[in-house]
Scaffold this motif. Structure first.
Motif, PDB file in Angstrom:
ATOM      1  N   LYS A  87       0.758  -1.269   0.011  1.00 43.98           N
ATOM      2  CA  LYS A  87      -0.058   0.023  -0.121  1.00 43.98           C
ATOM      3  C   LYS A  87       0.857   1.177   0.031  1.00 43.98           C
ATOM      4  O   LYS A  87       1.831   1.458   0.672  1.00 43.98           O
ATOM      5  N   VAL A  88       0.314   2.465  -0.753  1.00 48.36           N
ATOM      6  CA  VAL A  88       1.052   3.608  -0.842  1.00 48.36           C
ATOM      7  C   VAL A  88       0.835   4.270   0.713  1.00 48.36           C
ATOM      8  O   VAL A  88      -0.283   4.273   1.124  1.00 48.36           O
ATOM      9  N   GLN A  89       1.874   5.168   0.879  1.00 46.66           N
ATOM     10  CA  GLN A  89       1.786   5.958   1.971  1.00 46.66           C
ATOM     11  C   GLN A  89       1.704   7.456   1.947  1.00 46.66           C
ATOM     12  O   GLN A  89       2.403   7.716   1.057  1.00 46.66           O
ATOM     13  N   VAL A  90       1.122   8.022   2.586  1.00 48.04           N
ATOM     14  CA  VAL A  90       1.367   9.560   2.773  1.00 48.04           C
ATOM     15  C   VAL A  90       2.477   9.899   3.306  1.00 48.04           C
ATOM     16  O   VAL A  90       2.856   9.552   4.509  1.00 48.04           O
ATOM     17  N   GLU A  91       3.553  10.388   2.584  1.00 47.41           N
ATOM     18  CA  GLU A  91       4.848  10.805   2.776  1.00 47.41           C
ATOM     19  C   GLU A  91       5.132  11.926   3.881  1.00 47.41           C
ATOM     20  O   GLU A  91       4.073  12.657   3.911  1.00 47.41           O
ATOM     21  N   GLY A  92       6.177  11.965   4.578  1.00 44.46           N
ATOM     22  CA  GLY A  92       6.359  13.197   5.479  1.00 44.46           C
ATOM     23  C   GLY A  92       6.859  12.863   6.804  1.00 44.46           C
ATOM     24  O   GLY A  92       6.885  11.546   7.196  1.00 44.46           O
ATOM     25  N   ASP A  93       7.341  13.802   7.367  1.00 45.48           N
ATOM     26  CA  ASP A  93       7.984  13.532   8.847  1.00 45.48           C
ATOM     27  C   ASP A  93       7.691  14.969   9.765  1.00 45.48           C
ATOM     28  O   ASP A  93       8.713  15.502  10.057  1.00 45.48           O
ATOM     29  N   VAL A  94       6.414  14.810   9.799  1.00 41.94           N
ATOM     30  CA  VAL A  94       5.940  16.378  10.629  1.00 41.94           C
ATOM     31  C   VAL A  94       5.912  15.891  12.291  1.00 41.94           C
ATOM     32  O   VAL A  94       5.361  15.135  12.729  1.00 41.94           O
ATOM     33  N   GLY A  95       6.497  16.648  12.895  1.00 34.59           N
ATOM     34  CA  GLY A  95       6.692  16.629  14.373  1.00 34.59           C
ATOM     35  C   GLY A  95       5.604  17.358  14.927  1.00 34.59           C
ATOM     36  O   GLY A  95       5.164  18.489  14.549  1.00 34.59           O
ATOM     37  N   TRP A  96       5.175  17.100  16.294  1.00 37.17           N
ATOM     38  CA  TRP A  96       4.168  17.888  16.957  1.00 37.17           C
ATOM     39  C   TRP A  96       4.574  17.983  18.442  1.00 37.17           C
ATOM     40  O   TRP A  96       4.217  17.328  19.489  1.00 37.17           O
ATOM     41  N   PRO A  97       5.287  19.080  18.496  1.00 42.82           N
ATOM     42  CA  PRO A  97       5.944  19.255  19.922  1.00 42.82           C
ATOM     43  C   PRO A  97       4.917  20.028  20.731  1.00 42.82           C
ATOM     44  O   PRO A  97       5.114  19.867  21.849  1.00 42.82           O
ATOM     45  N   GLY A  98       3.948  20.224  20.352  1.00 43.28           N
ATOM     46  CA  GLY A  98       2.591  20.879  21.274  1.00 43.28           C
ATOM     47  C   GLY A  98       1.769  19.631  21.701  1.00 43.28           C
ATOM     48  O   GLY A  98       0.733  19.934  22.458  1.00 43.28           O
ATOM     49  N   ALA A  99       1.761  18.277  21.188  1.00 37.75           N
ATOM     50  CA  ALA A  99       0.994  17.173  21.491  1.00 37.75           C
ATOM     51  C   ALA A  99       0.956  17.046  23.047  1.00 37.75           C
ATOM     52  O   ALA A  99       1.974  17.061  23.782  1.00 37.75           O
ATOM     53  N   GLN A 130      -0.484  17.216  -3.696  1.00 38.44           N
ATOM     54  CA  GLN A 130      -0.681  16.865  -5.213  1.00 38.44           C
ATOM     55  C   GLN A 130       0.523  16.646  -5.964  1.00 38.44           C
ATOM     56  O   GLN A 130       1.598  16.797  -5.806  1.00 38.44           O
ATOM     57  N   GLY A 131       0.332  15.640  -6.731  1.00 38.69           N
ATOM     58  CA  GLY A 131       1.470  14.697  -7.395  1.00 38.69           C
ATOM     59  C   GLY A 131       2.042  13.696  -6.539  1.00 38.69           C
ATOM     60  O   GLY A 131       2.819  13.035  -7.191  1.00 38.69           O
ATOM     61  N   SER A 132       1.848  13.416  -5.409  1.00 43.56           N
ATOM     62  CA  SER A 132       2.292  12.375  -4.542  1.00 43.56           C
ATOM     63  C   SER A 132       1.918  11.172  -4.951  1.00 43.56           C
ATOM     64  O   SER A 132       0.696  11.038  -5.682  1.00 43.56           O
ATOM     65  N   ALA A 133       2.473   9.955  -4.629  1.00 41.35           N
ATOM     66  CA  ALA A 133       1.856   8.627  -4.892  1.00 41.35           C
ATOM     67  C   ALA A 133       0.332   8.573  -4.393  1.00 41.35           C
ATOM     68  O   ALA A 133      -0.536   7.919  -4.817  1.00 41.35           O
ATOM     69  N   ALA A 134       0.370   9.194  -2.976  1.00 41.13           N
ATOM     70  CA  ALA A 134      -1.014   8.902  -2.279  1.00 41.13           C
ATOM     71  C   ALA A 134      -2.051   9.793  -3.127  1.00 41.13           C
ATOM     72  O   ALA A 134      -3.216   9.331  -3.216  1.00 41.13           O
ATOM     73  N   TYR A 135      -1.672  10.736  -3.427  1.00 41.46           N
ATOM     74  CA  TYR A 135      -2.581  11.761  -4.315  1.00 41.46           C
ATOM     75  C   TYR A 135      -3.268  10.935  -5.540  1.00 41.46           C
ATOM     76  O   TYR A 135      -4.554  11.332  -5.911  1.00 41.46           O
ATOM     77  N   ALA A 136      -2.810   9.884  -5.706  1.00 39.31           N
ATOM     78  CA  ALA A 136      -3.429   9.181  -6.887  1.00 39.31           C
ATOM     79  C   ALA A 136      -4.706   8.243  -6.619  1.00 39.31           C
ATOM     80  O   ALA A 136      -5.473   7.914  -7.521  1.00 39.31           O
ATOM     81  N   TYR A 137      -4.772   8.160  -5.256  1.00 38.68           N
ATOM     82  CA  TYR A 137      -5.649   7.330  -4.649  1.00 38.68           C
ATOM     83  C   TYR A 137      -6.584   7.910  -3.632  1.00 38.68           C
ATOM     84  O   TYR A 137      -7.839   7.479  -3.684  1.00 38.68           O
ATOM     85  N   ASP A 138      -6.223   9.164  -2.843  1.00 38.18           N
ATOM     86  CA  ASP A 138      -6.915   9.506  -2.069  1.00 38.18           C
ATOM     87  C   ASP A 138      -6.448  10.843  -1.693  1.00 38.18           C
ATOM     88  O   ASP A 138      -5.281  11.242  -1.417  1.00 38.18           O
ATOM     89  N   ARG A 139      -7.222  12.016  -2.131  1.00 41.45           N
ATOM     90  CA  ARG A 139      -6.819  13.503  -1.954  1.00 41.45           C
ATOM     91  C   ARG A 139      -7.419  13.923  -0.636  1.00 41.45           C
ATOM     92  O   ARG A 139      -8.011  15.090  -0.726  1.00 41.45           O
ATOM     93  N   ASN A 140      -6.970  13.240   0.332  1.00 38.99           N
ATOM     94  CA  ASN A 140      -7.400  13.913   1.841  1.00 38.99           C
ATOM     95  C   ASN A 140      -7.059  15.473   1.755  1.00 38.99           C
ATOM     96  O   ASN A 140      -5.928  15.718   1.795  1.00 38.99           O
ATOM     97  N   PRO A 141      -7.884  16.379   1.863  1.00 41.42           N
ATOM     98  CA  PRO A 141      -7.681  17.748   1.844  1.00 41.42           C
ATOM     99  C   PRO A 141      -7.555  18.370   3.396  1.00 41.42           C
ATOM    100  O   PRO A 141      -7.276  19.661   3.262  1.00 41.42           O
ATOM    101  N   ASN A 142      -7.486  17.791   4.309  1.00 42.24           N
ATOM    102  CA  ASN A 142      -7.546  18.259   5.674  1.00 42.24           C
ATOM    103  C   ASN A 142      -6.189  18.278   6.276  1.00 42.24           C
ATOM    104  O   ASN A 142      -5.321  17.409   5.977  1.00 42.24           O
ATOM    105  N   ALA A 143      -5.798  19.136   7.020  1.00 42.71           N
ATOM    106  CA  ALA A 143      -4.748  19.492   7.947  1.00 42.71           C
ATOM    107  C   ALA A 143      -4.972  18.896   9.109  1.00 42.71           C
ATOM    108  O   ALA A 143      -6.195  18.918   9.734  1.00 42.71           O
ATOM    109  N   ILE A 144      -4.070  18.195   9.747  1.00 38.34           N
ATOM    110  CA  ILE A 144      -4.060  17.940  10.963  1.00 38.34           C
ATOM    111  C   ILE A 144      -3.893  19.046  12.277  1.00 38.34           C
ATOM    112  O   ILE A 144      -3.401  20.000  11.919  1.00 38.34           O
ATOM    113  N   ALA A 145      -5.081  19.195  13.126  1.00 41.29           N
ATOM    114  CA  ALA A 145      -5.145  20.194  13.906  1.00 41.29           C
ATOM    115  C   ALA A 145      -5.372  19.960  15.114  1.00 41.29           C
ATOM    116  O   ALA A 145      -6.129  18.847  15.534  1.00 41.29           O
TER     117      ALA A 145
END
Ligand SMILES: [Zn+2]
Ligand SMILES: [Zn+2]
Length: 329
Positions: A87-99, A130-145
């Motif tokens: 399965k394709v993954q959403v790439e990234g390495d985003v930290g959440w120091p305020g968690a 846009q243009g990522s491997a995941a975008y070809a299947y699932d265009r989740n437009p939401n930002a983590i909040a």
């Protein structure tokens, strides 16, 4: 009571997570045995929705589902099965120091206060680029909040006379502060198979709540990795604990080892005491987390998505935007 708040994160958890993310199956010392190995092929959960407790199904509060989620099946879904490693993954390495998460025992209750961001865990980059491997299947437009999670759960939950249904939206929370959702996507399909998630099996919904629909390799489980019964992974809304995928003796659990709600009863360590008690497990296979509530779930009105069996409010927009029409193709 602030000084009674406890952190469940242990220093060693980062290392274990790193090992798990590298794709390795963690074994205890000694020869590997088959039951420790994660299956490469899983049955697709689509259609396994029931309106009473049924093993291997989700006892759903919702009878109707709106279109949403991934708009195209990937090649990892085939013939009623799916292949997690393909399965394709959403790439990234985003930290959440305020968690933040605080869990405290207050008399008969367990108070959980969290902001829904993952503690000590990085996520993929959302919205899906846009243009990522995941975008070809699932265009989740939401930002983590950040969210407002305030739960008052029974500290010593009891089994209800009848199990109850699981709604859409948050049905539990991990010790790392991440919402646990049921195994269905907005369209009522097998979320883990269809929706594209990050390396921790997480993604945000339309209000930005980051959540899991299935077991996450980013949930600390030192005991499970060491060939023992998994560690406590979180609490469901009825107050019962949910553990990782390993049962007694380090056996990798399957649905057939568990009841229709996806739990069983044996001796566990609960708030520092050995007690014989019901508890849930994550498994690799659908329904991944619980199939029904064994106890009475608390209401979570601020989360809004009907975890109590109420009809959720109509969404202002689909959870995931449908794809635009292809330009001239
Ligand atoms: Zn989801
Ligand atoms: Zn168990």
């Amino acid at each position: 009571m602030a000084n009674s708040f406890r952190s469940f994160l242990r220093p060693g958890s980062i290392l274990l997570t790193a090992v798990a993310l590298a794709g390795g199956v963690i074994h205890s010392a000694g020869p590997a045995v088959a039951h420790e190995v994660r299956k490469a092929v899983l049955p697709l959960g689509d259609g396994h929705i029931a309106f009473r407790p049924v093993a291997g199904s989700i006892f759903a509060c919702d009878a109707q589902f709106a279109p949403g989620g991934a708009f195209r099946d990937g090649p990892w879904i085939s013939g009623g099965q799916w292949f997690p490693d393909g399965k394709v993954q959403v790439e990234g390495d985003v930290g959440w120091p305020g968690a933040q998460i605080r869990i405290a025992r207050e008399g008969d209750f367990r108070m959980i206060i969290a902001n829904g961001l993952p503690v000590n865990q990085k996520t993929g980059a959302y919205p899906v680029a846009q243009g990522s491997a995941a975008y070809a299947y699932d265009r989740n437009p939401n930002a983590i909040a950040p969210q407002v999670i305030r739960l008052q759960l029974p500290a010593r939950p009891v089994e209800a006379a009848q199990p109850s249904c699981v709604g859409m939206g948050m049905i539990g929370v991990t010790l790392t502060g991440v919402g646990i959702f049921n195994g269905l996507d907005a369209g009522g399909r097998d979320a883990a198979a269809h929706e594209i998630q990050d390396h921790c099996n997480g993604h945000p919904e339309r209000r930005g709540q980051y959540h899991y629909h299935s077991w996450s390799p980013c949930i600390p489980d030192e005991s499970g990795a060491a060939g023992q019964h998994s560690d406590l992974a979180g609490y469901m809304l009825d107050g019962f604990g949910i553990y990782g995928p390993m049962g007694e003796g380090g056996k990798r659990l399957e649905n057939s080892d568990l009841d229709a709600c996806h739990g069983h009863t044996h001796s566990i360590n609960w708030d520092g005491q050995e007690v014989v008690m019901y508890h849930y497990h994550f498994t690799d296979e659908y329904p991944y987390s619980i199939g029904c509530f064994k106890g009475k779930p608390v209401a979570v009105p601020h989360m809004g998505e009907g975890a109590q069996g109420q009809r959720p409010p109509p969404p202002r927009m689909p959870p995931h935007m449908p794809p635009p029409p292809p330009p001239g193709r």
